[in-house]
Design an enzyme around this catalytic site. Structure first.
Site, short mmCIF file in Angstrom:
data_model
loop_
_atom_site.label_atom_id
_atom_site.label_comp_id
_atom_site.label_asym_id
_atom_site.label_seq_id
_atom_site.Cartn_x
_atom_site.Cartn_y
_atom_site.Cartn_z
CE LYS A 53 -3.69 2.18 2.66
NZ LYS A 53 -4.67 2.05 3.72
CE LYS A 99 5.97 -1.63 10.51
NZ LYS A 99 5.03 -1.06 9.56
CG HIS A 138 -4.16 -35.91 16.40
ND1 HIS A 138 -4.18 -37.15 17.00
CD2 HIS A 138 -5.21 -35.89 15.55
CE1 HIS A 138 -5.19 -37.86 16.50
NE2 HIS A 138 -5.84 -37.11 15.63
N GLY A 147 -4.88 -2.09 4.95
CA GLY A 147 -4.08 -3.20 4.43
C GLY A 147 -4.71 -4.55 4.71
NE ARG A 148 -6.40 -4.12 10.84
CZ ARG A 148 -5.79 -2.96 10.98
NH1 ARG A 148 -4.65 -2.74 10.38
NH2 ARG A 148 -6.33 -2.00 11.73
CD GLU A 163 -1.80 -4.69 11.48
OE1 GLU A 163 -0.60 -4.95 11.61
OE2 GLU A 163 -2.34 -4.55 10.36
CD GLU A 223 9.30 -5.97 7.38
OE1 GLU A 223 8.95 -4.87 6.87
OE2 GLU A 223 9.06 -6.27 8.57
O1 F6P Z 1 2.44 -4.23 9.95
C1 F6P Z 1 1.89 -3.01 9.67
C2 F6P Z 1 1.36 -2.86 8.28
O2 F6P Z 1 1.18 -1.51 8.07
C3 F6P Z 1 0.08 -3.63 8.03
O3 F6P Z 1 -1.04 -3.03 8.51
C4 F6P Z 1 0.10 -3.74 6.54
O4 F6P Z 1 -0.82 -4.67 6.09
C5 F6P Z 1 1.53 -4.13 6.32
O5 F6P Z 1 2.24 -3.36 7.28
C6 F6P Z 1 2.07 -3.91 4.94
O6 F6P Z 1 2.00 -2.58 4.54
P1 F6P Z 1 2.18 -2.16 3.04
O7 F6P Z 1 1.07 -2.76 2.23
O8 F6P Z 1 2.15 -0.66 3.02
O9 F6P Z 1 3.50 -2.67 2.55
#
Ligand code: F6P
Length: 549
Positions: free
Chosen positions: A209, A512, A387, A269-270, A356, A215
Site C-alpha cells: 500500500k 520498526k 492432535h 491493508g488487512r 491488528e 521488508e
Molecule cells: O504491519 C503493519 C502494516 O502496516 C500492516 O497493517 C500492513 O498490512 C503491512 O504493514 C504492509 O503494509 P504495506 O502494504 O504498506 O507494505
C-alpha cells in the site's frame, strides 16, 4: 463515557455472574433454545447454541450494541464517513465488492466507479498474461507469479490462494502455473519463494500500500536483482508489476506506470484482499472468473451485514458473542478451527484482521480502556489441531472456538471397506468436538464407564467450553468470499462496541523505529568492527556484541 459505564454493560456483567453458574450440559438439551440460537444466510448456517448463553443473553447483548450506537456506526462505515478518525479516513472495503450499479460517494466521487476502473484493468492485464500476449523479456510466457508483500499485502491473498488451490475448477485454471508468496525479509523466505523458478517465466507482483515497507522493498530489490542477473535491465519493466497507492514510489522503483494497479487510502491493508492486492496475484494464477465469484460471495455477506437485524445477522452474532466471551466471561483467546485443510491459512489471516484491528488500549477519544479489548486468535485445521492443542481446550484453559465445516468436500474420496467417506470421517470429528467441549464428562460417567478410580480425575472433562458451529455447503470461491467478509465484519462490530479504532495499527510502529537504530548500529559495526555499540540498554548491547562478534 466509556461503554463499560453504560447500564447495558452493567446488566451484562450481572447476567454473567448468573450465567457462570450454569452449565452447557444442562442448557443444550433444551430443543426450543437450540432452535432459537441459530441463524442462516445464503447457505452459511451458524449454530451458536453452545455459547454459555440464553436468549436473554442475546437480548442484553443487543441492548449493549444499541448503547454503543452500533447501527449508526455501521451506517457511517457503509456511507464513507471518516470512521478511521486517527488517520482521518473512511473505511470502505465493502465498496471493493459492491455491485457495478451501486453508488457510494466520498467527497463527491463515486468510489464504486474507481473500484471497477481498476478491476477492469486487472482483468485485461491478467488475460493478456494468461493468453500469452504479455510476454517476458525473452518472449516466453509468464507462468510463475511471485507476490512480494507482507501483513495485509500477503496474509489475505495467501489464505484465498490456498483456499482455492484444491477447488477443482481453480486447480484446472491454474494448471501449469505457479504462485508463490514472499513476505518475510528473512533470506530463507527469498530462497524458498524463488526455488526452481526460471526468471524468464516469472512475473513479480510487488504488493505494498505504502511502497515503503522495509521488508517488501528489500525483497523487491532482491527479486529485481535475481531477474536482472538473467535478463538484464529490461527485466524490471517486463517482469515486475506493482499494486500500491503510492504511484510516485512505484515509478521511482523503475516500474512501468501502466503496470501499476492502484487502490485507495480508504482500504486498510488487512481489509484489502478484494482490491488489486488480492486480485492481481490470484487472478494471474486462477483467471478472473473465480475471483468474480469470490467477490460475489463477499458482496452477499456485505449485503446481509448491512441490512439484517441483530438476531439474524451472522457477523453481528459472532461479534456479540465474542464480546460476551472476552469482556464478560473473561476468556481472552479464541480458536479458529476449520475442518478443511484448504483453510490452513485462514487463522493466520484472521489473526491479522482481528488482532491488528482490535488489539488496542485506548478508546477512540484517546482515554484508556477500563477493560482489555481484542482477543488472541489462533487456529489450525481439524483434525490436525485435535492432535495438538485440543488437550488444552478440553482440560486446560477455556478457549471459545469457532468450528467451520462444509457439507461437501472439494476433493471427495472414499477408501474401500471404510464405513464412511473420508470427508464424513472428518466431519464426524467436526460434530463431536463442540459437544465434547460443551458437555464434558463427569466423574460419575467415568466410573460408569469402568475407569479405575485413580485415573478418574485425569479422565474428567469439565465441559462448559463455548463454541460456534458454522456449516457451509462447500469451500469454493464464493464461500471463501463469504467467510472473508463474515470475519472482517465480526472484527469491525467488536471494535464498534468496544469503541476502539479498528482501522489503524499504531502499535506496530515502535518496534520498526527501534529496528532502524539497530540496523544503523549493525551497518556501523560491520564496516568498522571496533565501532562502539552505543545507545542501547546493557542487555541489548551485550546481545548485539555477541551477534556482531
Ligand atoms: O504491519 C503493519 C502494516 O502496516 C500492516 O497493517 C500492513 O498490512 C503491512 O504493514 C504492509 O503494509 P504495506 O502494504 O504498506 O507494505
Amino acid at each position: 463515557m466509556s461503554i463499560a459505564r453504560s447500564e447495558a454493560w452493567k446488566k451484562l456483567a450481572a447476567h454473567a455472574r448468573v450465567m457462570r453458574k450454569r452449565h452447557l450440559r444442562d442448557l443444550l438439551p433444551d430443543a426450543a433454545r437450540a432452535r432459537a440460537m441459530c441463524a442462516e444466510h445464503d447457505g452459511v448456517f451458524l449454530d451458536y447454541s453452545r455459547q454459555l448463553a440464553t436468549p436473554e443473553t442475546l437480548r442484553l447483548l443487543v441492548a449493549l450494541a444499541r448503547s454503543a450506537r452500533l447501527a449508526e456506526k455501521i451506517e457511517g462505515m457503509y456511507a464513507g464517513e471518516c470512521i478511521n478518525a486517527t488517520e482521518d479516513r473512511p473505511v470502505l472495503h465493502h465498496a471493493l465488492r459492491a455491485a457495478e450499479d451501486e453508488v457510494i460517494e466520498v467527497d463527491g466521487a463515486d468510489v464504486v466507479r474507481q473500484v471497477y476502473g481498476v478491476q477492469h484493468a486487472v482483468h485485461r492485464f491478467v488475460e493478456r498474461v494468461r493468453d500469452g500476449e504479455f510476454l517476458g523479456a525473452t518472449g516466453r510466457r509468464l507462468t510463475n507469479v511471485v507476490a512480494i508483500g507482507i501483513g495485509g499485502s500477503y496474509l489475505g491473498p495467501e489464505f484465498v490462494a490456498e483456499s482455492l488451490a484444491t477447488d477443482p475448477e481453480c486447480r484446472a485454471a491454474a494448471a501449469g502455473r505457479t504462485l508463490r508468496f514472499l513476505a518475510n525479509v528473512d533470506p530463507i523466505d527469498t530462497a524458498r519463494a524463488l526455488a526452481g523458478l526460471m526468471p524468464e517465466r516469472t512475473l513479480a507482483v510487488i504488493v505494498s500500500k505504502t511502497f515503503t515497507t522495509a521488508e517488501t522493498m528489500l525483497n523487491a530489490r532482491a527479486v529485481r536483482a535475481w531477474l536482472q542477473r538473467s535478463l538484464g535491465q529490461q527485466a524490471t519493466a517486463r517482469h515486475m508489476v506493482a499494486v500500491s497507492t503510492n504511484a510516485a514510489a512505484v515509478a521511482q522503483f523503475g516500474l512501468d506506470p501502466d503496470n501499476m494497479f492502484g487502490f485507495w487510502d480508504w482500504v486498510g491493508g488487512r481489509y484489502s484482499v478484494c482490491s488489486a492486492v488480492g486480485l492481481v496475484p490470484l487472478a494471474l494464477h486462477y483467471g478472473f472468473a473465480p475471483l468474480a465469484r469470490f467477490l460475489a460471495g463477499a458482496r452477499s455477506m456485505d449485503r446481509h451485514f448491512f441490512s439484517a437485524g441483530y438476531a439474524r445477522n451472522l457477523p453481528m452474532l459472532l461479534a456479540l458473542f465474542g464480546v460476551w466471551n472476552s469482556s464478560f466471561l473473561g476468556f481472552p483467546a479464541r480458536a479458529l478451527l476449520p475442518y478443511c485443510q484448504a483453510l490452513h491459512r485462514f487463522a493466520a489471516h484472521v489473526q491479522q484482521v482481528d488482532m491488528e484491528s482490535n488489539g488496542k488500549g485506548v478508546a477512540l477519544d484517546g482515554k484508556r480502556l477500563p477493560f482489555a479489548a481484542g482477543e488472541i486468535d489462533f487456529g489450525e485445521p481439524g483434525t490436525n489441531g485435535q492432535h495438538s492443542f485440543y488437550q488444552l481446550l478440553h482440560q486446560g484453559r477455556t478457549v471459545p472456538a469457532d468450528f467451520i465445516g462444509f457439507r461437501r468436500s472439494q476433493q471427495p474420496l472414499e477408501v474401500e471397506s471404510h464405513p464412511v467417506s473420508n470427508h464424513d470421517e472428518l466431519m464426524a470429528n467436526f460434530f463431536a468436538q463442540p459437544d465434547a467441549l460443551a458437555c464434558g464428562r463427569t466423574a460419575e460417567e467415568c466410573a460408569a464407564a469402568g475407569i479405575p478410580a485413580r485415573l478418574i480425575p485425569h479422565k474428567v472433562f469439565p465441559g462448559n467450553r463455548p463454541s460456534n458451529v458454522l456449516l457451509l455447503p462447500v469451500l469454493d470461491p464464493y464461500t471463501t468470499g463469504q467467510l472473508l467478509a463474515l470475519y472482517e465484519h465480526r472484527t469491525a462490530v467488536q471494535g464498534f462496541i468496544w469503541d476502539v479504532n479498528s482501522f489503524d495499527q499504531m502499535g506496530v510502529e515502535l518496534g520498526k523505529t527501534l529496528a532502524l537504530r539497530v540496523r544503523e548500529q549493525i551497518a556501523r559495526s560491520r564496516s568498522d568492527p571496533d565501532a562502539r555499540i552505543k545507545g542501547f540498554n546493557p542487555a541489548t548491547s551485550a546481545l548485539l556484541k555477541r551477534y556482531l562478534s
